[in-house]
Design a protein around this motif. Structure first.
Motif, mmCIF file in Angstrom:
data_model
loop_
_atom_site.group_PDB
_atom_site.id
_atom_site.type_symbol
_atom_site.label_atom_id
_atom_site.label_comp_id
_atom_site.label_asym_id
_atom_site.label_seq_id
_atom_site.Cartn_x
_atom_site.Cartn_y
_atom_site.Cartn_z
ATOM 1 N N PHE A 113 1.223 -1.381 -0.530
ATOM 2 C CA PHE A 113 0.360 -0.159 -0.126
ATOM 3 C C PHE A 113 0.785 0.864 0.423
ATOM 4 O O PHE A 113 0.644 2.691 -0.466
ATOM 5 C CB PHE A 113 -1.147 -0.265 1.110
ATOM 6 C CG PHE A 113 -2.409 -1.138 1.026
ATOM 7 C CD1 PHE A 113 -3.074 -1.166 0.800
ATOM 8 C CD2 PHE A 113 -1.776 -2.563 1.495
ATOM 9 C CE1 PHE A 113 -4.219 -2.153 0.332
ATOM 10 C CE2 PHE A 113 -2.322 -3.174 2.047
ATOM 11 C CZ PHE A 113 -3.986 -2.719 1.227
ATOM 12 N N LEU A 114 1.795 1.223 0.955
ATOM 13 C CA LEU A 114 2.846 2.414 1.261
ATOM 14 C C LEU A 114 3.093 2.838 -0.386
ATOM 15 O O LEU A 114 3.742 3.691 -0.696
ATOM 16 C CB LEU A 114 3.694 2.285 2.164
ATOM 17 C CG LEU A 114 3.428 2.115 3.277
ATOM 18 C CD1 LEU A 114 4.015 2.077 4.732
ATOM 19 C CD2 LEU A 114 2.077 3.046 4.152
ATOM 20 N N SER A 115 4.308 1.800 -1.295
ATOM 21 C CA SER A 115 4.394 1.612 -2.020
ATOM 22 C C SER A 115 3.987 2.134 -3.431
ATOM 23 O O SER A 115 4.498 1.829 -4.659
ATOM 24 C CB SER A 115 5.075 0.311 -2.632
ATOM 25 O OG SER A 115 4.162 -0.357 -2.949
ATOM 26 N N GLY A 116 2.723 1.990 -3.575
ATOM 27 C CA GLY A 116 1.117 1.865 -4.894
ATOM 28 C C GLY A 116 1.011 0.816 -5.115
ATOM 29 O O GLY A 116 0.934 1.293 -6.810
ATOM 30 N N ALA A 117 1.644 -0.064 -4.994
ATOM 31 C CA ALA A 117 1.823 -1.242 -5.653
ATOM 32 C C ALA A 117 -0.281 -2.028 -5.809
ATOM 33 O O ALA A 117 -0.525 -2.300 -6.059
ATOM 34 C CB ALA A 117 1.901 -1.856 -5.327
ATOM 35 N N ARG A 118 -0.761 -1.719 -4.423
ATOM 36 C CA ARG A 118 -2.087 -1.329 -4.163
ATOM 37 C C ARG A 118 -2.710 -0.246 -3.389
ATOM 38 O O ARG A 118 -1.607 0.739 -3.029
ATOM 39 C CB ARG A 118 -2.688 -2.711 -2.834
ATOM 40 C CG ARG A 118 -2.044 -3.673 -2.865
ATOM 41 C CD ARG A 118 -2.113 -4.785 -2.480
ATOM 42 N NE ARG A 118 -3.873 -4.821 -1.807
ATOM 43 C CZ ARG A 118 -4.768 -6.024 -1.090
ATOM 44 N NH1 ARG A 118 -3.815 -5.694 -0.701
ATOM 45 N NH2 ARG A 118 -5.832 -5.466 -1.532
#
Length: 141
Positions: A73-78
Motif C-alpha cells: 500500500f505504501l509503495s503504491g502497488a495497492r
C-alpha cells in the motif's frame, strides 16, 4: 528546510502504515516523533534527510520494510482507501505546518503495545506519552 510534496505524501503513508487505527490524535503523535527526528541536530545520515528520508530510512519504520503487509500500500502497488489516506494527510500537514503542538514532549521513538515484548532500546530511554496502542520515548541511548 523546505518540505516537498513527496515529504508530505510519504509522511501521510507512514502514518497510515503505523497509526491508522489510532485516530487523529495518535497519528499526530506519530507524526511528531518523525518531525522530532527531522528536526534533530544529529548527523542526517543517522535519521535520514527530510520527512521522506526519515520515514524510509531502512529499519526505522517497519511499515516500509518490504516484508511488511503494509508495504504494498505504501509503495503504491495497492491503493490505500481515499478517506483513510486523506485523514492521514490532514495529520501530516498539521504537524509539518506547525498547526498542532507536540503531544510527545520531544519523543523520537515509540512502539506499539501490540508487540510481543518491548524493543531493547527502551532500556534507559525516557517515556513521554502513552496514547492508544503506542508508547513514546525520548533520550533513547
Amino acid at each position: 528546510m523546505s518540505v516537498t510534496e513527496q515529504d508530505r505524501d510519504v509522511l501521510a503513508r507512514t502514518l497510515w502504515g503505523e497509526a491508522r487505527g489510532e485516530g487523529l490524535a495518535g497519528m499526530v503523535a506519530v507524526a511528531w516523533s518523525i518531525r522530532n527526528r527531522v528536526d534533530d541536530g544529529k548527523d542526517k545520515s543517522w535519521w535520514g534527510e527530510g520527512y521522506a528520508g526519515v520515514c524510509q530510512k531502512p529499519y526505522q519504520f517497519s511499515c516500509w520494510n518490504r516484508n511488511d503487509p503494509n508495504y504494498p500500500f505504501l509503495s503504491g502497488a495497492r491503493q490505500i482507501p481515499f478517506r483513510e489516506l486523506a485523514q492521514c494527510r490532514i495529520a501530516a500537514d498539521q504537524v509539518i505546518d506547525g498547526n498542532v503542538s507536540d503531544p510527545t514532549s520531544g519523543a523520537t521513538h515509540y512502539y506499539a503495545t501490540t508487540m510481543p515484548k518491548p524493543p531493547t532500546w527502551v532500556k534507559g530511554a525516557k517515556q513521554t506519552l502513552v496514547l492508544g496502542h503506542h508508547i513514546f520515548f525520548k533520550d533513547v541511548p
